[in-house]
Design a protein around this motif. Structure first.
Motif, PDB file in Angstrom:
ATOM      1  N   TRP A  87      -5.591 -66.048  93.644  1.00 54.15           N
ATOM      2  CA  TRP A  87      -6.267 -64.908  94.600  1.00 54.15           C
ATOM      3  C   TRP A  87      -5.662 -65.093  96.060  1.00 54.15           C
ATOM      4  O   TRP A  87      -5.534 -66.526  96.433  1.00 54.15           O
TER       5      TRP A  87
ATOM      6  N   GLY B  57     -11.352 -60.591 105.876  1.00 51.71           N
ATOM      7  CA  GLY B  57     -10.198 -59.553 105.200  1.00 51.71           C
ATOM      8  C   GLY B  57      -9.030 -59.892 106.195  1.00 51.71           C
ATOM      9  O   GLY B  57      -9.019 -59.186 107.213  1.00 51.71           O
ATOM     10  N   ALA B  58      -8.039 -60.498 105.709  1.00 49.16           N
ATOM     11  CA  ALA B  58      -6.646 -60.402 106.513  1.00 49.16           C
ATOM     12  C   ALA B  58      -6.807 -60.810 107.864  1.00 49.16           C
ATOM     13  O   ALA B  58      -5.938 -60.240 108.873  1.00 49.16           O
TER      14      ALA B  58
ATOM     15  N   GLY C 148     -17.692 -72.823  97.652  1.00 53.25           N
ATOM     16  CA  GLY C 148     -17.879 -71.825  96.647  1.00 53.25           C
ATOM     17  C   GLY C 148     -18.561 -72.664  95.665  1.00 53.25           C
ATOM     18  O   GLY C 148     -17.723 -73.453  94.738  1.00 53.25           O
TER      19      GLY C 148
ATOM     20  N   THR D 266     -22.484 -60.670 101.193  1.00 51.95           N
ATOM     21  CA  THR D 266     -21.303 -59.640 101.392  1.00 51.95           C
ATOM     22  C   THR D 266     -21.530 -58.443 101.380  1.00 51.95           C
ATOM     23  O   THR D 266     -22.328 -58.006 100.179  1.00 51.95           O
TER      24      THR D 266
ATOM     25  N   GLY E  72      -9.315 -62.728  96.873  1.00 53.67           N
ATOM     26  CA  GLY E  72     -10.229 -62.992  95.910  1.00 53.67           C
ATOM     27  C   GLY E  72     -11.268 -62.004  95.603  1.00 53.67           C
ATOM     28  O   GLY E  72     -10.890 -60.845  95.426  1.00 53.67           O
TER      29      GLY E  72
ATOM     30  N   GLN F 119     -16.632 -57.737 104.039  1.00 54.60           N
ATOM     31  CA  GLN F 119     -15.339 -57.849 103.567  1.00 54.60           C
ATOM     32  C   GLN F 119     -14.624 -56.706 103.170  1.00 54.60           C
ATOM     33  O   GLN F 119     -14.903 -55.759 102.429  1.00 54.60           O
TER      34      GLN F 119
ATOM     35  N   THR G  84      -7.600 -66.878 103.075  1.00 51.33           N
ATOM     36  CA  THR G  84      -5.995 -66.929 102.774  1.00 51.33           C
ATOM     37  C   THR G  84      -5.493 -67.938 103.657  1.00 51.33           C
ATOM     38  O   THR G  84      -4.635 -68.788 103.427  1.00 51.33           O
TER      39      THR G  84
ATOM     40  N   MET H 108     -14.788 -70.728  98.712  1.00 58.15           N
ATOM     41  CA  MET H 108     -13.635 -70.284  97.719  1.00 58.15           C
ATOM     42  C   MET H 108     -13.875 -70.954  96.330  1.00 58.15           C
ATOM     43  O   MET H 108     -13.514 -72.184  96.403  1.00 58.15           O
TER      44      MET H 108
ATOM     45  N   HIS I  20     -22.521 -63.341  96.916  1.00 57.55           N
ATOM     46  CA  HIS I  20     -21.414 -62.401  96.558  1.00 57.55           C
ATOM     47  C   HIS I  20     -21.824 -61.662  95.520  1.00 57.55           C
ATOM     48  O   HIS I  20     -22.499 -62.220  94.542  1.00 57.55           O
TER      49      HIS I  20
HETATM   50  C1  LIG Z   1      -8.919 -68.235  96.619  1.00 59.39           C
HETATM   51  C2  LIG Z   1     -10.130 -67.232  96.903  1.00 59.39           C
HETATM   52  C3  LIG Z   1     -11.503 -67.606  96.273  1.00 59.39           C
HETATM   53  C4  LIG Z   1     -12.581 -66.987  96.847  1.00 59.39           C
HETATM   54  N1  LIG Z   1     -13.685 -67.329  96.257  1.00 59.39           N
HETATM   55  C5  LIG Z   1     -14.998 -66.756  96.708  1.00 59.39           C
HETATM   56  C6  LIG Z   1     -16.179 -67.264  96.598  1.00 59.39           C
HETATM   57  O1  LIG Z   1     -16.526 -68.124  95.420  1.00 59.39           O
HETATM   58  N2  LIG Z   1     -17.255 -66.484  97.179  1.00 59.39           N
HETATM   59  C7  LIG Z   1     -17.105 -65.602  97.913  1.00 59.39           C
HETATM   60  O2  LIG Z   1     -18.161 -65.261  98.672  1.00 59.39           O
HETATM   61  N3  LIG Z   1     -15.785 -65.086  98.522  1.00 59.39           N
HETATM   62  C8  LIG Z   1     -14.923 -65.704  97.896  1.00 59.39           C
HETATM   63  N4  LIG Z   1     -13.421 -65.152  98.208  1.00 59.39           N
HETATM   64  C9  LIG Z   1     -13.481 -64.182  99.345  1.00 59.39           C
HETATM   65  C10 LIG Z   1     -13.770 -64.593 100.592  1.00 59.39           C
HETATM   66  O3  LIG Z   1     -15.085 -65.251 100.840  1.00 59.39           O
HETATM   67  C11 LIG Z   1     -13.281 -63.743 101.758  1.00 59.39           C
HETATM   68  O4  LIG Z   1     -13.870 -62.502 101.561  1.00 59.39           O
HETATM   69  C12 LIG Z   1     -11.551 -63.722 101.736  1.00 59.39           C
HETATM   70  O5  LIG Z   1     -11.184 -64.735 101.663  1.00 59.39           O
HETATM   71  C13 LIG Z   1     -11.476 -62.929 103.176  1.00 59.39           C
HETATM   72  O6  LIG Z   1     -10.129 -62.404 103.086  1.00 59.39           O
HETATM   73  P1  LIG Z   1      -8.771 -63.176 103.361  1.00 59.39           P
HETATM   74  O7  LIG Z   1      -8.507 -64.014 102.072  1.00 59.39           O
HETATM   75  O8  LIG Z   1      -7.819 -62.340 103.870  1.00 59.39           O
HETATM   76  O9  LIG Z   1      -8.808 -64.310 104.577  1.00 59.39           O
HETATM   77  C14 LIG Z   1     -12.377 -65.909  97.720  1.00 59.39           C
HETATM   78  C15 LIG Z   1     -11.281 -65.724  98.386  1.00 59.39           C
HETATM   79  C16 LIG Z   1     -10.153 -66.249  97.992  1.00 59.39           C
HETATM   80  C17 LIG Z   1      -8.737 -66.198  98.573  1.00 59.39           C
END
Ligand SMILES: Cc1cc2nc3c(=O)[nH]c(=O)nc-3n(C[C@H](O)[C@H](O)[C@H](O)COP(=O)(O)O)c2cc1C
Length: 337
Positions: free
Chosen positions: A315, A214-215, A40, A153, A180, A174, A237, A18, A131
């Protein structure tokens, strides 16, 4: 050996990379607890990325992952940028501020700059994921020579096929619920909006290990993802309220409101955000990622200077109300199938 074992995971749980929120302390806590922590790197300078990877290595002897952005470089349109700044001007005015005169490309893509990739090649973390798209073949070959496992992704079957053709080792599926930025390769193409489990089921027949994102908020979510054919889950999350994460107090508070929306208004690419003042701004005709993000960050800075916190990139995924404030190691245990 399967990929989960090759990454040294004792629990099939990856803490999502993240940008801006995942710290070395968070990644190391997750890896030490049996999952795989991730950083991240996309928002960092090369020096910050070096330091974050070195610090993570100091905090854990286990493997960790890092993540880079591979968006198609933006063809800038100064007229569209000017129109967007005009559109945001009344919001800036609320905070006695003016929009920036110039927008910046604050997030150079790995496709246009090797600066972060070079630091990743030097550090050679166990897993490198991408990503928004895929790196170039010679960049993939260079990471291979350093022994890194590679993933990207996918939000659709077509993107999964491109990841397999590129020769990567795993696919992060995803779903639409994920918090995010949506990893969709082309944000202007139609979006199938597939949810996590149906997407996993579509991608598994490609034959690469699939990570469900995701979730995924508890053990029963993990079990359902594994039953759909995933080899592990990736959660973002669920870790936002960890003391080791760098989420702001306002971001943490926003999760409890329980409502999220997909918007491009903040960064120029679709991203799932807690409903806040910024998500109320229509996102049509923004000048694209990442220049829109530079306007978004300026608006948030102007608001924050007046103690208004509703313009941040807060996010989060649709499971946000189920996030629990507890040490990251406890969240790994809760997510274990
Ligand atoms: C605050 C935040 C920052 C994120 N930053 C990135 C990132 O830099 N690179 C990436 O591949 N995914 C990023 N994501 C997406 C996550 O890799 C992932 O797909 C997502 O968190 C999964 O769903 P969830 O939030 O419901 O757990 C981010 C998600 C959040 C919540």
């Amino acid at each position: 050996m399967d990929i989960v074992a090759r990454l040294g995971m004792r629990v099939p749980v990856i803490q999502a990379p993240m940008a801006g929120v995942a710290t070395p302390a968070l990644a190391a806590a997750v890896s030490n607890a049996g999952g795989l922590g991730s950083l991240g790197l996309a928002a960092m300078s090369p020096e910050q990325a070096d330091e974050a990877m070195a610090e993570t290595r100091r905090l854990t002897n286990f493997s960790f992952g890092v993540n880079l952005f591979c968006h198609q470089p933006l063809r800038r349109d100064s007229a569209a940028e000017a129109r967007w700044l005009d559109r945001l001007a009344p919001y800036f005015a609320r905070f006695d501020a003016a929009p920036p005169r110039m927008l910046e490309n604050a997030y150079p893509s790995t496709l246009e700059s090797d600066a972060l990739l070079d630091r990743v090649l030097a550090a050679a973390p166990a897993l490198v994921t991408f990503h928004f798209g895929l790196p170039r073949p010679e960049q993939i070959a260079a990471l291979r020579r350093r022994g890194c496992l590679l993933g990207a992704t996918a939000t659709s079957l077509a993107e999964g096929e491109r990841i397999r053709e590129a020769g990567l080792d795993l696919i992060v599926a995803q779903g639409w619920q994920a918090g995010g930025h949506r990893g969709i390769f082309d944000p202007n193409a139609p979006d199938e909006r597939l949810e996590t489990l149906p997407l996993v089921e579509l991608l598994v027949p490609l034959g690469l290990p699939v990570i469900a994102a995701g979730a995924i908020m508890d053990a029963s979510d993990t079990r359902r993802a594994l039953a759909a054919g995933a080899v592990a889950v990736q959660c973002g999350t669920g870790f936002l309220l960890a003391p080791e994460a760098a989420a702001t107090p306002a971001h943490r508070k926003a999760l409890a409101r329980g409502k999220t929306v997909m918007t491009s208004a903040i960064s120029g690419r679709p991203a799932r955000c807690c409903i806040n003042d910024f998500t109320a701004i229509p996102d049509a005709e923004n000048p694209g990622y990442p220049v829109t993000y530079s306007a978004g960050k300026a608006l948030n800075a102007a608001a924050t200077a007046k103690a208004i916190t509703g313009y941040g990139a807060q996010w989060a995924g649709t499971g946000c109300a189920r996030a629990v404030a507890r040490p990251a190691a406890d969240t790994v245990a809760t997510l274990a199938p």
